[in-house]
Motif scaffolding. Structure first.
Motif, mmCIF file in Angstrom:
data_model
loop_
_atom_site.group_PDB
_atom_site.id
_atom_site.type_symbol
_atom_site.label_atom_id
_atom_site.label_comp_id
_atom_site.label_asym_id
_atom_site.label_seq_id
_atom_site.Cartn_x
_atom_site.Cartn_y
_atom_site.Cartn_z
ATOM 1 N N GLU A 79 76.043 24.843 3.411
ATOM 2 C CA GLU A 79 74.758 24.400 3.956
ATOM 3 C C GLU A 79 73.789 24.013 2.833
ATOM 4 O O GLU A 79 73.104 23.001 2.915
ATOM 5 C CB GLU A 79 74.144 25.490 4.837
ATOM 6 N N HIS A 80 73.743 24.830 1.796
ATOM 7 C CA HIS A 80 72.844 24.559 0.672
ATOM 8 C C HIS A 80 73.261 23.275 -0.047
ATOM 9 O O HIS A 80 72.413 22.442 -0.378
ATOM 10 C CB HIS A 80 72.838 25.741 -0.308
ATOM 11 N N ALA A 81 74.558 23.115 -0.278
ATOM 12 C CA ALA A 81 75.042 21.910 -0.958
ATOM 13 C C ALA A 81 74.727 20.660 -0.144
ATOM 14 O O ALA A 81 74.291 19.645 -0.703
ATOM 15 C CB ALA A 81 76.543 22.019 -1.214
ATOM 16 N N CYS A 82 74.912 20.723 1.159
ATOM 17 C CA CYS A 82 74.601 19.570 2.019
ATOM 18 C C CYS A 82 73.108 19.256 1.990
ATOM 19 O O CYS A 82 72.720 18.086 1.882
ATOM 20 C CB CYS A 82 75.050 19.839 3.455
ATOM 21 N N ALA A 83 72.279 20.284 2.061
ATOM 22 C CA ALA A 83 70.828 20.070 2.038
ATOM 23 C C ALA A 83 70.396 19.440 0.717
ATOM 24 O O ALA A 83 69.583 18.512 0.712
ATOM 25 C CB ALA A 83 70.096 21.387 2.271
ATOM 26 N N TYR A 116 69.533 12.060 -1.698
ATOM 27 C CA TYR A 116 69.590 10.736 -1.085
ATOM 28 C C TYR A 116 68.205 10.301 -0.605
ATOM 29 O O TYR A 116 67.807 9.143 -0.769
ATOM 30 C CB TYR A 116 70.566 10.713 0.089
ATOM 31 N N ALA A 117 67.465 11.225 -0.009
ATOM 32 C CA ALA A 117 66.125 10.900 0.481
ATOM 33 C C ALA A 117 65.207 10.517 -0.679
ATOM 34 O O ALA A 117 64.423 9.570 -0.565
ATOM 35 C CB ALA A 117 65.545 12.078 1.261
ATOM 36 N N ALA A 118 65.300 11.218 -1.785
ATOM 37 C CA ALA A 118 64.479 10.898 -2.951
ATOM 38 C C ALA A 118 64.847 9.524 -3.501
ATOM 39 O O ALA A 118 63.952 8.742 -3.882
ATOM 40 C CB ALA A 118 64.659 11.961 -4.032
ATOM 41 N N LEU A 119 66.116 9.203 -3.527
ATOM 42 C CA LEU A 119 66.553 7.875 -3.978
ATOM 43 C C LEU A 119 66.026 6.786 -3.057
ATOM 44 O O LEU A 119 65.573 5.739 -3.509
ATOM 45 C CB LEU A 119 68.071 7.806 -4.062
ATOM 46 N N ARG A 120 66.085 7.060 -1.776
ATOM 47 C CA ARG A 120 65.613 6.075 -0.806
ATOM 48 C C ARG A 120 64.116 5.848 -0.960
ATOM 49 O O ARG A 120 63.651 4.710 -0.933
ATOM 50 C CB ARG A 120 65.937 6.533 0.605
#
Length: 131
Positions: free
Chosen positions: A112-116, A122-126
């Motif tokens: 769960e932590h790795a996925c988060a 990805y959100a920061a890159l976007r």
């Protein structure tokens, strides 16, 4: 179940008195230390690569948050001292170390932590590409 060849690694880590990860150079990711801690087995790792993130130990972490031991890579005397320290732990100290290690792995290295963390990256890159 995690297996290396015909060996049941979780059972091997659980049966061990301690696990030593004596790397002399950085690996991409040291899963042996994480898997051993997940089983509550004391870990001594060479202080190289990701080891300080996977094994919490002074001076980078407070003694009360220690999850294992870090030694200078290639320092046989320091490794011997760390082994002696682990083997001389009483039941209470060993149990506390094991509990901290398991909790550290569960909170920091769970799926769960790795996925988060991946989704956050990805959100920061976007966000950066939208500027």
């Amino acid at each position: 179940m995690y297996r290396t060849g015909d060996c049941d690694m979780p059972a091997a880590y659980l049966a061990a008195s301690l696990v030593v990860v004596p790397a002399t150079e950085a690996a991409a990711f040291g899963d042996a230390a994480i898997l051993a801690q997940a089983m509550g087995t004391p870990v001594i790792a060479a202080n190289v690569g990701a080891a300080p993130e996977t094994v919490l130990a002074p001076p980078l972490a407070a003694e009360f948050s220690r999850t294992g031991y870090l030694v200078k890579p290639g320092d046989a005397a320091a490794l011997a001292v760390a082994i002696a320290n682990v083997l001389s732990l009483g039941a209470s100290a060993s149990g506390k170390l094991s509990s901290r290690a398991r909790k550290h792995v569960e909170t920091r290295f769970s799926t769960e932590h790795a996925c988060a963390e991946t989704l956050d990256a990805y959100a920061a890159l976007r966000r950066g590409s939208e500027r």
